[in-house]
Design a protein around this motif. Structure first.
Motif, PDB file in Angstrom:
ATOM      1  N   ASN A 134       0.890  -1.150   0.000  1.00 36.16           N
ATOM      2  CA  ASN A 134       0.000   0.000   0.000  1.00 36.16           C
ATOM      3  C   ASN A 134       0.931   1.202   0.000  1.00 36.16           C
ATOM      4  O   ASN A 134       1.729   1.325   0.941  1.00 36.16           O
TER       5      ASN A 134
ATOM      6  N   ASP B 111       4.374  -6.774   6.432  1.00 40.81           N
ATOM      7  CA  ASP B 111       2.938  -6.484   6.525  1.00 40.81           C
ATOM      8  C   ASP B 111       2.246  -7.148   5.333  1.00 40.81           C
ATOM      9  O   ASP B 111       2.457  -6.750   4.182  1.00 40.81           O
TER      10      ASP B 111
ATOM     11  N   TYR C 109      -2.719  -7.334   2.664  1.00 42.38           N
ATOM     12  CA  TYR C 109      -3.463  -7.474   1.394  1.00 42.38           C
ATOM     13  C   TYR C 109      -3.167  -8.798   0.692  1.00 42.38           C
ATOM     14  O   TYR C 109      -3.496  -8.964  -0.487  1.00 42.38           O
TER      15      TYR C 109
ATOM     16  N   SER D 297      -4.274  -8.764   8.871  1.00 39.24           N
ATOM     17  CA  SER D 297      -5.526  -8.172   9.338  1.00 39.24           C
ATOM     18  C   SER D 297      -6.740  -8.735   8.618  1.00 39.24           C
ATOM     19  O   SER D 297      -6.657  -9.124   7.443  1.00 39.24           O
TER      20      SER D 297
ATOM     21  N   SER E 131      -9.203  -6.700   8.266  1.00 42.59           N
ATOM     22  CA  SER E 131      -9.873  -5.454   7.852  1.00 42.59           C
ATOM     23  C   SER E 131     -10.299  -5.456   6.395  1.00 42.59           C
ATOM     24  O   SER E 131     -11.446  -5.145   6.063  1.00 42.59           O
ATOM     25  N   LYS E 132      -9.357  -5.788   5.509  1.00 45.88           N
ATOM     26  CA  LYS E 132      -9.648  -5.637   4.081  1.00 45.88           C
ATOM     27  C   LYS E 132     -10.127  -6.933   3.456  1.00 45.88           C
ATOM     28  O   LYS E 132     -10.448  -6.970   2.276  1.00 45.88           O
TER      29      LYS E 132
HETATM   30  N1  PLP Z   1      -1.263  -2.367   6.971  1.00 44.64           N
HETATM   31  C1  PLP Z   1      -1.535  -1.815   5.799  1.00 44.64           C
HETATM   32  C2  PLP Z   1      -0.564  -1.966   4.692  1.00 44.64           C
HETATM   33  C3  PLP Z   1      -2.697  -1.088   5.605  1.00 44.64           C
HETATM   34  O1  PLP Z   1      -2.947  -0.517   4.424  1.00 44.64           O
HETATM   35  C4  PLP Z   1      -3.598  -0.947   6.680  1.00 44.64           C
HETATM   36  C5  PLP Z   1      -4.836  -0.170   6.530  1.00 44.64           C
HETATM   37  O2  PLP Z   1      -5.101   0.503   5.596  1.00 44.64           O
HETATM   38  C6  PLP Z   1      -3.283  -1.536   7.876  1.00 44.64           C
HETATM   39  C7  PLP Z   1      -2.109  -2.246   8.000  1.00 44.64           C
HETATM   40  C8  PLP Z   1      -4.180  -1.376   9.071  1.00 44.64           C
HETATM   41  O3  PLP Z   1      -4.945  -2.459   9.264  1.00 44.64           O
HETATM   42  P1  PLP Z   1      -5.906  -2.584  10.510  1.00 44.64           P
HETATM   43  O4  PLP Z   1      -7.244  -2.064  10.108  1.00 44.64           O
HETATM   44  O5  PLP Z   1      -5.891  -4.051  10.794  1.00 44.64           O
HETATM   45  O6  PLP Z   1      -5.319  -1.818  11.642  1.00 44.64           O
END
Ligand code: PLP
Length: 418
Positions: free
Chosen positions: A201, A229, A232, A259, A261-262
């Protein structure tokens, strides 16, 4: 004198000195700053139909197979038998086991190497607490801002350098189309930690097996720790590694954070995890995982039990299918946006392994492009410079959005740049 001015003059001040690390921040954190500009734009054009393709926040509903598990757990909390309070700070055993078997099968990662969290961002800061203020760090430029910002908060960095929009003594590993978005490691100075995000990202590029093998070797040669990380990884279309632990020897030099999250629309639910292999040791032989465990127990009391029930449902066969369906939807959005810009003659990157499209505006300031797009067609993007000096000249367009908004934004981009 206005009453406000009078108040200002007599304002009470404590005797507490401001944390000098906080004072190093010159620019606002990028995402709140974008929100501030969007709100200002809305005040200026109250009738504008603003479309947000900026902040990478998910927009599609969480699949029902997942919410129904959370609902069930939530209802159980109202019963004597089903009630639970604090759980293990490291996460519930079944979820840790499911993460290990789903994402790290045959990679030698065990359930007790996994720490369930309230999100990767929170774990990035907790990892910085483990490392302390005297380590040095390297980071891809551009990259997700939390790595640099948490380093600044910890006091790992020297002063902000406005002319180049970066902090002194952080090693910025420039990733551009010229080097295939992978740094030339021969030019990278040794640092204690290396933050590396793949798929990245904002650029959307995913490192190849060969590149990650080089990175692991580089860390080993320098005695560094990689914080990888993989937030994605499930978006990847090619067969490059989903985890750093696919690379032989990585368990001795790497931590991985990730995560839900996505994958599952958990940006609000909050659930992630970090893998700290027991093989990873500090220079005195002390296991990094033991210190991370201490930080987790000190600063955190475990992820919400309802969120963890959702996480477990995510990793059931139906949950995995549902997550892939949502991810495919966002990737179709990415395809629409990438195609739009490509057909307008732009060089476009990303979109295939991540929900972000990274568009080159050679020779232009990314804030100028951001402002132009917001002012003329009411679409919010992110200026590349917000991700570090290597992002100048680019903008990031997020594929998180309802389809009608993505199609409408594409039409507006065509009008603007035809
Ligand atoms: N790592 C990356 C590369 C991200 O783009 C994001 C969120 O946009 C995160 C971590 C954050 O994730 P989390 O919602 O689990 O804190």
């Amino acid at each position: 004198m206005s009453p406000f001015k009078q108040k200002e003059k007599t304002a009470y001040k404590t005797q507490v000195a401001r944390n000098a690390n906080m004072a190093k921040f010159q620019a606002a954190y990028i995402f709140p700053e974008i929100a501030r500009r969007r709100d200002a734009h809305l005040q200026k054009y109250p009738d504008a139909q603003v479309i947000s393709l900026g902040h990478g926040d998910t927009t599609e509903p969480i699949p029902e197979v997942i919410t129904s598990a959370m609902e069930k757990r939530s209802q159980a909390l109202s019963t004597l038998e089903g009630y639970s309070g604090y759980g293990p700070a490291q996460g519930e055993k079944p979820l840790r086991a499911a993460i290990a078997s789903t994402f790290y099968d045959n990679l030698g990662i065990e359930e007790d190497d996994i720490f369930v969290s309230d999100g990767a961002k929170c774990d990035i800061s907790r990892l910085q607490l483990v490392f302390g203020s005297s380590v040095t760090m390297a980071v891809q430029s551009p990259s997700y801002p939390a790595y640099v910002q948490s380093s600044v908060v910890m006091g790992q960095t020297a002063q902000y350098q406005k002319d180049v929009e970066k902090f002194g003594n952080i090693e910025y590993m420039t990733c551009t189309p010229e080097n295939g978005f992978f740094p030339d490691l021969r030019k990278v100075a040794r640092t204690d930690t290396i933050f590396f995000c793949s798929p990245n990202n904002p650029t959307g590029s995913a490192a190849t097996r060969e590149q990650l093998t080089q990175l692991v070797q580089f860390a080993k040669d320098n005695g560094s720790i990689i914080v990888y990380d993989s937030a994605y990884a499930m978006y990847m279309s090619d067969d490059n590694p989903r985890s750093i632990f696919e690379i032989p020897g990585a368990k001795e030099v790497a931590i991985e954070t990730s995560s839900f999250s996505k994958y599952a629309g958990f940006t609000g639910v909050r659930l992630g995890w970090t893998v700290v292999p027991k093989q990873l040791l500090f220079s005195d032989g002390f296991p990094v995982a033991k210190d991370f465990n201490r930080i987790v127990c000190t600063c955190f009391s475990g992820a919400s039990n309802i969120a963890q029930a959702g996480g477990l449902a995510c990793l059931s066969p139906e949950g995995i299918k549902a997550m892939h369906d949502v991810i495919s939807f966002y990737k179709e959005n990415a395809g629409i946006l990438a195609y739009t810009f490509e057909s307008l003659g732009f060089k476009v990157y990303g979109g295939k392994n991540a929900p972000y499209v990274w568009i080159h505006f050679p020779g232009r300031s990314s804030w100028d492009v951001f402002n132009e797009i917001l002012e003329k067609i009411h679409v919010v993007t992110i200026p590349g410079i917000g991700f570090g000096p290597g992002g100048e000249g680019f903008i990031r367009v997020s594929a998180f959005g309802h389809r009608r908004n993505v199609l409408e934004a594409s039409e507006r981009f065509k009008q603007l740049y035809k």
